[in-house]
Design an enzyme around this catalytic site. Structure first.
Site, PDB file in Angstrom:
ATOM      1  CB  THR A   1      88.183  20.397  29.755  1.00 33.63           C
ATOM      2  OG1 THR A   1      87.830  21.776  29.670  1.00 33.63           O
ATOM      3  CG2 THR A   1      89.541  20.176  29.135  1.00 33.63           C
ATOM      4  CD  GLU A   2      90.986  16.341  26.705  1.00 28.81           C
ATOM      5  OE1 GLU A   2      90.704  15.201  26.313  1.00 28.81           O
ATOM      6  OE2 GLU A   2      91.579  17.183  26.004  1.00 28.81           O
ATOM      7  CG  LEU A   3      83.764  13.634  27.369  1.00 30.32           C
ATOM      8  CD1 LEU A   3      83.125  12.298  26.960  1.00 30.32           C
ATOM      9  CD2 LEU A   3      82.728  14.734  27.224  1.00 30.32           C
TER      10      LEU A   3
END
Lengths: 409, 415
Positions: free
Chosen positions: B149-151
């Site tokens: 998630t979201e890097l």
């Protein structure tokens, strides 16, 4: 810069926000180098370092007497009622209607304007607009009218605004520049009075420095808290404009659905006070809604301190300084979207005044989730601190200079 | 020679509808508001489908057919896939068509696009598995590369991902992690053995994703030939150029009238004009390149904002409190074995809910730059917590039915 300023009330002889705003603004203006003659209609015992008071009637009057008749929020019916209770001797000093008083002030303003030396006229709210217009007529000096409150805020929906509207409109039209206390009020001025947008500037109110730096108050009302009560408060005039009835309705919804013990404090006085008491008891809330009467200074602060949430449910609030005072006392606020102050506060809960479901929802959430109130209070306080009168005064100075610029140079 | 690796993130959360305290105990449907607007998930999905997913997929399909050497990769969150199935099957079909070309790679993530790795490793594994399952079911593919998630990334996560059998992982090419090094090489996570770490070239990626239509930007307007020159200038110094961005860049963040679609349609041909460029997918990159160096990231970081940290989701006390409240229900909710209840609990874990509560932008006076379907972050928190309250009641009821005492204890422990 010399300013002839017309006001109607001044602390401690004030009934509400107008006097407080005049005091805050003039103090900050003085620091910016303004030289202020502040005119009031009746002589009252007042002293201030930062300005020179001029009392239009020149006579000394009894303090309580002045307060009863000349407050910035009185309407003509209330004025007539109060007037009828005066002795004949006393009646001589006052006109028998509020409008008579307003006109009397305007007449006296002419004389004052002739005698004083100044660059700009600055008049606060409709009660002083005729005075301001006359001073301009007499001297040709530029007139700034400052609108803290319109007839549409005072009588929203009542439809009894005739003469006050006319006076407001004339003042707004004859002014060289208009200061509105919020975008919310600026829009009203443009919409309802046919004023060109470029003539109206917004100068948001501020909070006085002493209040920002005031020491935190030790609370002596902690007993409630010890017993586990959560406290939600209303503080303001108990009149239609302030939405006390919406507060009561939200209180009802909270107590119906929320299990914890919640007390609702109503602080203030006004023409709806009795009606509100009745309504609260009809709803079975006599032990939940507590009317404290009108409180000042330290007592107000105690109310804020005690509260888990302060609510300003105003139907129409041109600015609304009270939430800022609550925040400075570390109390989170829930304010109506129909207010000027909602333009300058991000860290506040906001509702439409009529949406009592949402008001109750937000009250409960704040009581139920302590991090919410804490976050709102901490960050809201930082925001409130940044709203200084200094900024407001600086804007006014620029405005004065633009009006007088060439002649001064 | 430079390999060019496109990865697009496709995600739509289940936003919590207007849900008040009075609804707690009365309404178990938290997500499907019936008023049109930004809190109606079906409405939002259809809006984004028409502005972005359908036209962009159409353009990409055309490009893949026209240039057999063109390749792209996607990560599509489970909650997005689920909403496509329910509200917009034609969007799902268009993604399936893309995958069928054989030039498209799909990545794994958590089904719920959640912050679960930060709070519960077990729950994280379950959500990754669930995502794997839905990709298998809808696309008949088993992803080899993971993106969180979201890097959001750190050393421990990389290690975990390697243990789970992946060949590669994606992260932000943040300056504070790279130091003097370039993002344009394949790296190895600290403590890793064979896991390839691909780092986003945020300069070139954000030129498209954030700056494309910005008139204040000195390079505006961005043309394909200009972009092609920037990429070409790297031919001697870049092994791989990772262009990672939200798919909603096309048509939703950058509207059609900015020329973003023309840019997209011309870009592959422009890049292929240069014989030193070629396209690659993440798993191909993991197989082809030896790591240049080791990357040490002991702390979490992400691709969000200038801070590149977790502050968009977890900085103020409201975000911390609500995240804590939802994750501490893990044990009690799983014990119910009630699929719907567990699914709702997980939908409440999607990172967007916490993003909507963020107040850090107030400080920059930059509030409007950040999209929020709620009027204020406070409304987001209040709505979310009301839904959580109801979820707790449901868990409670479940346990009471089974065994009154055990239930009370389980939830009490969680509260």
């Amino acid at each position: 810069m010399k300013i002839l300023m017309f006001g109607w009330e001044f602390p401690p002889h004030n009934s509400g926000g107008l006097g407080v705003a005049c005091e805050g603004l003039t103090m900050a203006l003085a620091k910016e180098g303004a030289d202020i003659d502040f005119v009031l209609p009746k002589k009252v015992p007042l002293k201030a370092e930062h300005l020179n008071f001029i009392f239009a009637d020149g006579e000394v009057s009894d303090e309580s007497f002045t307060k009863a008749l000349l407050n910035a929020y009185i309407n003509d019916a209330e004025y007539r009622d109060a007037f009828s209770k005066l002795t004949e001797e006393e009646q001589k000093r006052y006109g028998n209607t509020l409008f008579h008083q307003v006109n009397q002030y305007a007449k006296e303003a002419k004389e004052i304007a002739k005698e004083q030396d100044f660059d700009v006229i600055h008049a606060h709210d409709w009660l002083t607009f005729c005075a301001g217009v006359n001073a301009k007529k007499e001297t040709g000096k530029p007139l700034v009218v400052h609108i803290h409150n319109t007839v549409f805020d005072r009588y929203s929906g009542l439809g009894v605004m005739g003469s006050e509207y006319e006076i407001e409109k004339e003042g707004l039209q004859k002014a060289d520049k208009i200061i509105a206390v919020s975008e919310y009020t600026r829009n009203k001025v443009i919409q309802h009075y046919g004023i060109k947008p470029e003539k109206v500037e917004v100068v948001h109110n501020g909070v006085q420095e002493e209040k920002i730096n005031a020491k935190k108050l030790e609370n002596d009302l902690n007993e409630f808290k010890k017993h586990g009560f959560k406290i939600v408060s209303f503080l303001g005039r108990i009149t239609l404009q302030k939405g006390p009835d919406y507060f009561i309705r939200a209180a009802k919804k909270v107590t119906d659905t929320y299990k914890k013990n919640v007390l609702f404090l109503m602080t203030g006085s006004g023409d709806m006070e009795r009606q509100m008491m009745k309504e609260a008891s009809y709803m079975g809330l006599s032990d939940k809604v507590i009317f404290t009467g009108f409180l000042r200074g330290e007592d107000q602060k105690k109310i804020f301190h005690l509260s888990d949430l302060f609510v300003m449910p105003s139907v129409s609030e041109p600015f609304g300084i009270v939430p800022l005072e609550a925040l400075l006392q570390d109390t989170p606020v829930l304010i109506s979207k129909q207010s000027g102050v909602s333009e300058v506060l991000q860290h506040a809960l906001k509702v439409d005044f009529w949406d009592t479901d949402e008001m109750a929802n937000k009250i409960i959430s704040t009581l139920e989730h302590p991090p919410l109130g804490k976050h709102l209070a901490e960050n809201g306080k930082q925001e409130a601190k940044l709203l200084s009168w200094k900024k407001a005064a600086q804007k006014c100075m620029v405005l004065y200079e633009n009006l007088t610029g060439p002649s001064l140079a | 020679m430079s390999a060019i690796c496109f990865y697009f993130q496709v995600h739509q959360p289940y936003r919590v509808k207007k849900y008040r305290f009075f609804d707690v105990g009365n309404d178990q449907n938290y997500f499907n508001g019936d008023e049109n607007g930004n809190l109606n998930n079906e409405w939002v999905l259809n809006k984004v489908a028409n502005k972005c997913y359908l036209p962009t997929n159409k353009a990409i399909l055309k490009l893949l057919k026209k240039h057999p050497e063109f390749k792209v990769s996607y990560s599509i969150s489970g909650v997005a896939l689920e909403q496509f199935e329910e509200f917009a099957p034609e969007v799902l079909k268009s993604f399936q068509d893309l995958v069928a070309t054989g030039q498209v790679e799909l990545l794994n993530e958590t089904y719920y696009h959640s912050l679960s790795y930060i709070f519960s490793e077990k729950e994280f594994e379950r959500q990754v598995q669930k995502h794997k399952d839905i990709i298998k079911r809808l696309f008949n593919i088993e992803p080899k590369v993971f993106r969180n998630t979201e890097l959001i990334y750190n050393n421990d996560l990389a290690q975990k991902i390697e243990e789970m059998g992946y060949k590669g992982i994606l992260a932000e090419g943040a300056d504070h992690i790279l130091g003097w090094r370039s993002p344009d090489f394949v790296y190895k996570p600290k403590g890793g053995k064979n896991l390839a770490l691909l780092l986003k070239n945020y300069k070139l990626s954000d030129d498209i994703a954030f700056r494309f239509s910005s008139k204040e930007w000195g390079e505006h307007p961005l043309t394909v030939s200009k972009f092609g020159q920037w990429v070409g200038a790297k031919n001697d110094s870049a092994e791989i150029i990772n262009l990672f961005m939200d798919y909603e860049t096309f048509g939703e963040h950058q509207w059609e009238d900015t020329g973003i679609f023309e840019f997209l349609e011309q870009l592959p041909a422009e890049l292929l004009k240069n014989p030193h460029n070629y396209f690659i997918t993440p798993s191909e990159a993991a197989a082809r390149f030896e790591p240049t160096d080791e990357i040490d990231a002991p702390e979490f970081y992400s691709w969000a904002d200038i801070e590149r940290d977790l502050s968009a989701w977890l900085s103020n006390p409201l975000q911390h409190d609500s995240a804590k409240k939802i994750y501490e229900l893990e044990h009690a909710v799983l014990e119910t074995e009630d699929e719907d209840l567990i699914h709702d609990w997980r939908k409440l874990q999607t990172s967007d809910h916490f993003y909507y509560m963020c107040t850090k932008w107030f400080a920059d006076g930059d509030v409007h730059k950040y999209f929020n379907p709620y009027e204020t972050p406070y409304d987001a928190f209040i709505t979310y917590m009301n839904a959580v309250q109801d979820l707790k009641l449901r868990i409670n009821n479940h346990h009471n039915k089974k065994s009154p005492l055990a239930g009370v204890n389980a939830v009490d422990a969680a509260l």
